[in-house]
Scaffold this active site. Structure first.
Site, PDB file in Angstrom:
ATOM      1  N   ASP A   1       5.150  26.924  21.061  1.00 52.96           N
ATOM      2  CA  ASP A   1       4.734  28.217  20.505  1.00 52.96           C
ATOM      3  C   ASP A   1       5.935  29.137  20.400  1.00 52.96           C
ATOM      4  O   ASP A   1       6.890  29.009  21.168  1.00 52.96           O
ATOM      5  CB  ASP A   1       3.657  28.850  21.409  1.00 52.96           C
ATOM      6  CG  ASP A   1       2.916  29.972  20.702  1.00 52.96           C
ATOM      7  OD1 ASP A   1       2.949  30.019  19.461  1.00 52.96           O
ATOM      8  OD2 ASP A   1       2.306  30.803  21.397  1.00 52.96           O
TER       9      ASP A   1
ATOM     10  N   ASN B   1      -3.071  24.885  12.516  1.00 52.50           N
ATOM     11  CA  ASN B   1      -1.764  25.009  11.854  1.00 52.50           C
ATOM     12  C   ASN B   1      -1.793  24.595  10.378  1.00 52.50           C
ATOM     13  O   ASN B   1      -0.911  24.975   9.610  1.00 52.50           O
ATOM     14  CB  ASN B   1      -0.683  24.195  12.585  1.00 52.50           C
ATOM     15  CG  ASN B   1      -0.243  24.819  13.897  1.00 52.50           C
ATOM     16  OD1 ASN B   1       0.276  24.139  14.779  1.00 52.50           O
ATOM     17  ND2 ASN B   1      -0.452  26.126  14.064  1.00 52.50           N
TER      18      ASN B   1
HETATM   19  C1  IPE Z   1       5.386  26.372  17.552  1.00 52.64           C
HETATM   20  O1  IPE Z   1       5.832  27.597  17.064  1.00 52.64           O
HETATM   21  C2  IPE Z   1       5.531  25.256  16.571  1.00 52.64           C
HETATM   22  C3  IPE Z   1       4.302  24.923  15.828  1.00 52.64           C
HETATM   23  C4  IPE Z   1       3.133  25.431  16.024  1.00 52.64           C
HETATM   24  C5  IPE Z   1       4.411  23.916  14.796  1.00 52.64           C
HETATM   25  P1  IPE Z   1       4.953  28.515  16.125  1.00 52.64           P
HETATM   26  O2  IPE Z   1       5.049  27.985  14.743  1.00 52.64           O
HETATM   27  O3  IPE Z   1       3.566  28.640  16.667  1.00 52.64           O
HETATM   28  O4  IPE Z   1       5.704  29.898  16.175  1.00 52.64           O
HETATM   29  P2  IPE Z   1       5.028  31.342  16.233  1.00 52.64           P
HETATM   30  O5  IPE Z   1       4.105  31.345  17.415  1.00 52.64           O
HETATM   31  O6  IPE Z   1       4.291  31.533  14.949  1.00 52.64           O
HETATM   32  O7  IPE Z   1       6.187  32.247  16.396  1.00 52.64           O
HETATM   33 MG    MG Z   2       2.373  30.146  17.567  1.00 50.76          MG
END
Ligand code: IPE
Ligand code: MG
Length: 168
Positions: free
Chosen positions: A12, A60
């Site tokens: 994260d 995601n």
């Molecule tokens: C973690 O970082 C990687 C993935 C989820 C692929 P994030 O992409 O969640 O980064 P933030 O939380 O939006 O900054």
């Molecule tokens: Mg994140």
């Protein structure tokens, strides 16, 4: 023996980290890969038996296509680059989640490393991809209902081991 049995890490903040450093979210994701590489090396050194990365959640998929595409390419590239080292370090690669929703090239690369490392006896490295807590429960309930419907199991002998058997 290592008293630690399993380390699981929810990735994260990579995107925010990139922006905070006046770069792109994708820059943050690239740096995230480097951090994972360090964690894997350290875990091998510390003889951690099982290491799991919650890498890409079902939620995601709702990100902009360009970011999802970058994440998927990073994943393929990293798997390709690391295959040899993963193998040499006796790591057994595992993946959990809705793997059939991943792009073909990601699945092919995963399949080949999972197959290539299946007899390794060292650390089990699991990548959770298109994974979600609710998704895992839903999968278990669906599989159990199918078995009940097809008279493979009877709900009279229902206990928590049945649920366990249908979790990743
Ligand atoms: C973690 O970082 C990687 C993935 C989820 C692929 P994030 O992409 O969640 O980064 P933030 O939380 O939006 O900054
Ligand atoms: Mg994140």
């Amino acid at each position: 023996m290592n008293p630690i049995k399993h380390v699981a890490i929810i990735m994260d903040g990579n995107g925010r980290w990139g922006l905070k450093h006046n770069k792109s979210r994708n820059y943050g994701h690239t740096k995230g890969v480097e951090v994972i590489q360090k964690i894997v090396k350290y875990s091998i050194k510390k003889k951690i038996p099982t290491l799991t990365f919650y890498t890409f959640s079902t939620e995601n998929w709702n990100r902009p296509k360009s970011e999802v595409d970058t994440l998927m390419s990073l994943l393929v590239q990293t798997l390709k680059d690391e295959f040899e080292d993963i193998f040499k370090n006796n790591i057994k690669l595992n993946a959990i989640g809705e793997l059939d929703t991943l792009p073909d090239e990601v699945r092919d690369e995963l399949d080949s490393i999972i197959q290539g490392t299946k007899d390794n006896t060292g650390m089990i490295l699991t990548l959770a991809l298109s994974y979600g807590g609710k998704q895992e429960i839903f999968k278990a309930v669906k599989e159990i209902s199918e078995k009940v419907k097809n008279d493979i199991i009877c709900l009279d002998n229902f206990d928590d081991s049945l649920i366990n058997d249908h979790l990743y």
